[in-house]
Write a protein that holds these residues in place. Structure first.
Motif, PDB file in Angstrom:
ATOM      1  N   ARG A   1      -6.083  -6.553   4.441  1.00 40.07           N
ATOM      2  CA  ARG A   1      -6.076  -5.397   3.525  1.00 40.07           C
ATOM      3  C   ARG A   1      -7.441  -5.223   2.864  1.00 40.07           C
ATOM      4  O   ARG A   1      -7.944  -4.111   2.728  1.00 40.07           O
ATOM      5  CB  ARG A   1      -5.003  -5.574   2.458  1.00 40.07           C
ATOM      6  CG  ARG A   1      -3.606  -5.299   2.956  1.00 40.07           C
ATOM      7  CD  ARG A   1      -2.656  -5.278   1.776  1.00 40.07           C
ATOM      8  NE  ARG A   1      -1.280  -5.485   2.170  1.00 40.07           N
ATOM      9  CZ  ARG A   1      -0.420  -4.497   2.438  1.00 40.07           C
ATOM     10  NH1 ARG A   1      -0.815  -3.250   2.375  1.00 40.07           N
ATOM     11  NH2 ARG A   1       0.819  -4.759   2.779  1.00 40.07           N
TER      12      ARG A   1
ATOM     13  N   ILE B   1      -2.899  -1.570   6.013  1.00 34.56           N
ATOM     14  CA  ILE B   1      -1.482  -1.257   5.867  1.00 34.56           C
ATOM     15  C   ILE B   1      -0.693  -2.220   6.754  1.00 34.56           C
ATOM     16  O   ILE B   1      -1.107  -2.516   7.871  1.00 34.56           O
ATOM     17  CB  ILE B   1      -1.227   0.236   6.224  1.00 34.56           C
ATOM     18  CG1 ILE B   1       0.253   0.576   6.233  1.00 34.56           C
ATOM     19  CG2 ILE B   1      -1.855   0.637   7.533  1.00 34.56           C
ATOM     20  CD1 ILE B   1       0.514   2.073   6.291  1.00 34.56           C
TER      21      ILE B   1
ATOM     22  N   SER C   1     -10.113  -2.139   4.033  1.00 34.41           N
ATOM     23  CA  SER C   1     -10.409  -1.077   3.071  1.00 34.41           C
ATOM     24  C   SER C   1     -11.918  -0.957   2.830  1.00 34.41           C
ATOM     25  O   SER C   1     -12.372   0.034   2.276  1.00 34.41           O
ATOM     26  CB  SER C   1      -9.634  -1.282   1.768  1.00 34.41           C
ATOM     27  OG  SER C   1      -9.847  -2.574   1.296  1.00 34.41           O
TER      28      SER C   1
ATOM     29  N   ASN D   1       0.849  -1.193   0.000  1.00 34.68           N
ATOM     30  CA  ASN D   1       0.000   0.000   0.000  1.00 34.68           C
ATOM     31  C   ASN D   1       0.891   1.252   0.000  1.00 34.68           C
ATOM     32  O   ASN D   1       1.093   1.910   1.007  1.00 34.68           O
ATOM     33  CB  ASN D   1      -0.911  -0.033   1.226  1.00 34.68           C
ATOM     34  CG  ASN D   1      -1.922   1.078   1.240  1.00 34.68           C
ATOM     35  OD1 ASN D   1      -1.869   1.999   0.421  1.00 34.68           O
ATOM     36  ND2 ASN D   1      -2.860   1.002   2.166  1.00 34.68           N
TER      37      ASN D   1
ATOM     38  N   GLY E   1      -5.312   3.647   1.006  1.00 38.54           N
ATOM     39  CA  GLY E   1      -4.855   3.159  -0.295  1.00 38.54           C
ATOM     40  C   GLY E   1      -5.640   3.646  -1.497  1.00 38.54           C
ATOM     41  O   GLY E   1      -5.523   3.090  -2.581  1.00 38.54           O
TER      42      GLY E   1
ATOM     43  N   GLU F   1       4.994  -1.216   6.260  1.00 43.41           N
ATOM     44  CA  GLU F   1       4.650   0.049   5.606  1.00 43.41           C
ATOM     45  C   GLU F   1       4.525   1.189   6.617  1.00 43.41           C
ATOM     46  O   GLU F   1       4.908   2.328   6.325  1.00 43.41           O
ATOM     47  CB  GLU F   1       3.349  -0.118   4.810  1.00 43.41           C
ATOM     48  CG  GLU F   1       3.539  -0.990   3.588  1.00 43.41           C
ATOM     49  CD  GLU F   1       2.274  -1.714   3.135  1.00 43.41           C
ATOM     50  OE1 GLU F   1       2.385  -2.536   2.227  1.00 43.41           O
ATOM     51  OE2 GLU F   1       1.197  -1.473   3.716  1.00 43.41           O
TER      52      GLU F   1
END
Lengths: 253, 308
Positions: free
Chosen positions: B74, A97, B78, A2, B107, A101
């Motif tokens: 992830r 994330i 999101s 990311n 992101g 990162e």
């Protein structure tokens, strides 16, 4: 990966730096100039050359390291401690994330700032003292490596600290003494033999020695050893951060 | 239809040994507004924090749209936006910067038009260049909502969004929630204002001491557990309920001007006809009557009390 998140954290931290730029830039320039006036010009004029280098020039790498170490630790530790303190860390924890990162964003920004400051101190020195850098590439390499390692160390400190006091105490009572004793203002070869052995336990000795070599090609310890010790310190910090994140130390309940 | 969020057998024991959640199971349907009610310390915030990735679970699994919150963090994160209970903001940042930061952190590519839309919808547009520290508490709450919406989440968690917010802002907040639902966002909220859950939610879950003790369609819940009261305003005041009416278990209101009869809407017979007949025989006349249904608050208090 990311990358947008890394960029967001990096830009956020750099903006924070930008807001305090005056204090960030002016204070190291002023304090470095003071060191030069006191040690370089006033006292230094009475000190003969150290290992073939004028005393004023000799202390430049040490002063840059002093700045680099304290600024890296302070920046990185504040960067991660502050969101923990205010509670805004919730957003980092709930974002898509990885830990790597997160570290990249915070440590990258802290290291960038301290490299900028290191270069500012170098430029200030240049104005005051005739300087010649023998190995500019190695000089930059040591600068970057040290900035990253100590920013990582600062990041660990910021995760570990449970109050502002600890954040202040570590740079003040550990980093600064180690730097002063690590040969900022003298070559450890000038110490009595017994103290030379003690000095070799100080990791900062290797950093300053290697960095000074890149300027003047004179060193207290071999360059390879300096490099190896710096990389080792970096590896230890990386491993510590990895374990901290793996266990959610002080971040996740 | 596959639930958008599935909590299966989740338990949480904190390092202190405190057991915050006890085998929680919960499915959230896509597009609904789900209200999680419970007294302080019931485990609502812990549950939300686990789903969002802030607290690690001790046992069980959570999946979002079929993805595991651990393995596929992830993807799941999101999809989720979180508005925390506390007003945790970066004091020195501007509204625009902090909302754009959130978008990047999750992101998403930069999209000024979208951020502008969110800020306008939340009446924050004219404050976009203000530092957050200069905003009022209500405005900060809006900023937190804007941050949570910055990455266009499919699920929005609102942890006590109207705590400490004035009446007008509360109304605004619910308008925002309704608008989001209309756009297809699934909303899970915790609140202490039970009337809001009653007004807003499609379904209601009640938590108590780390367990989910009830999940029900709001209407069904009201119907199932709802008791009704019939109040008769008498023409002449009574000293006491006459013996002949004892079987109806009536209550005489203070002052003796009203008789209150409580009945169960679920019962086969409500007993109203018999009551009215007996009143007539006893010669008690009334000039008016009204019925009231017990509120969700009464139901909630009853439920929690039963568990004690």
């Amino acid at each position: 990966m990311n990358l947008r998140a890394v960029r967001a954290i990096y830009a956020f931290e750099m903006a924070r730096t930008g807001r305090t730029m005056l204090q960030s830039i002016v204070s190291p320039v002023v304090s470095t100039s003071l060191y030069f006036v006191v040690f370089g010009a006033a006292i230094g004029a009475r000190i003969p050359e150290v290992e073939g280098v004028s005393y004023g020039a000799f202390i430049v790498p040490g002063l840059i390291m002093l700045m680099l170490l304290t600024q890296s630790v302070m920046n990185a530790s504040f960067g991660i401690y502050f969101p923990r303190f205010t509670g805004t860390i919730y957003e980092i924890l709930s974002a898509p994330i990885s830990y790597f990162e997160v570290v990249l964003g915070y440590v990258g920004a802290a290291a960038t700032k301290s490299v900028i400051l290191g270069l500012v101190v170098l430029a200030t020195s240049w104005l005051l003292i005739p300087l010649h850098i023998a190995h500019p590439v190695w000089m930059i390499a040591f600068l970057l490596l040290t900035a990253v390692s100590f920013s990582l160390f600062g990041f660990i400190l910021g995760l570990w600290a449970d109050g502002f006091e600890k954040l202040q105490v570590v740079p003040l009572l550990i980093i600064t003494p180690l730097t002063f004793l690590g040969g900022t203002f003298y070559s450890i070869n000038l110490l009595p033999p017994a103290w030379q052995t003690v000095a070799l336990c100080n990791p900062v000795v290797y950093l300053i020695s290697g960095f000074r070599w890149s300027f003047f090609e004179t060193a207290d310890v071999s360059v390879a050893l300096s490099l190896a010790m710096t990389v080792l310190f970096l590896a230890v910090c990386l491993a510590t951060v990895w374990v901290m994140f793996k266990t959610g130390y002080r971040l996740k309940k | 239809m596959q639930p958008i969020l599935s909590v299966t057998n989740v338990s949480k024991t904190y390092a202190s040994g405190f057991r915050a959640l006890e085998h929680v199971n919960l499915d959230i349907r896509r597009g609904e507004i789900f209200a999680l009610l419970g007294p302080n310390g019931a485990g609502k915030t812990t549950l939300i924090s686990i789903i969002c990735g802030i607290v690690t679970l001790s046992e069980g699994t959570v999946s979002v749209a079929g993805y595991d919150i651990g393995r596929d963090y992830r993807k799941t994160r999101s999809m989720i936006g979180l508005v925390p209970q506390e007003l945790t903001t970066d004091a020195f940042e501007t509204v625009w910067a902090t909302v754009s930061f959130s978008r990047g952190l999750f992101g998403k590519p930069r999209n000024d038009a979208y951020v502008e839309k969110v800020l306008k919808e939340l009446s924050l547009w004219d404050k976009k260049d203000n530092k957050i520290m200069t905003l009022s508490g209500g405005m900060k709450r809006r900023v937190l909502i804007a941050k949570a919406l910055a990455h266009e989440p499919q699920i929005l968690f609102l942890d006590e969004p109207t705590a400490g917010v004035d009446v007008e802002l509360r109304q605004d907040m619910w308008d925002i929630v309704r608008a989001l639902r209309a756009e297809g966002v699934t909303i899970i909220l915790t609140t202490h204002y039970i009337d809001e859950a009653e007004e807003m939610a499609d379904r209601i879950g009640v938590m108590h001491k780390g367990e989910i003790i009830l999940v029900e369609d709001k209407a069904e819940l009201m119907r199932k557990l709802g008791k009704k009261q019939l109040t008769l305003h008498l023409q002449k005041r009574l000293e006491a309920i006459p013996e002949a009416l004892a079987a109806h278990r009536l209550t005489l209101a203070p002052g003796g001007g009203e008789i209150i009869y409580t009945y169960d809407t679920q019962g086969e017979r409500t007993g109203i006809t018999a009551l009215l007949k007996d009143l007539n025989l006893a010669g008690i006349r009334f000039r008016d009557l009204h019925t009231t249904q017990s509120s969700l608050e009464d139901i909630f208090v009853d439920l929690v009390r039963q568990r004690r």
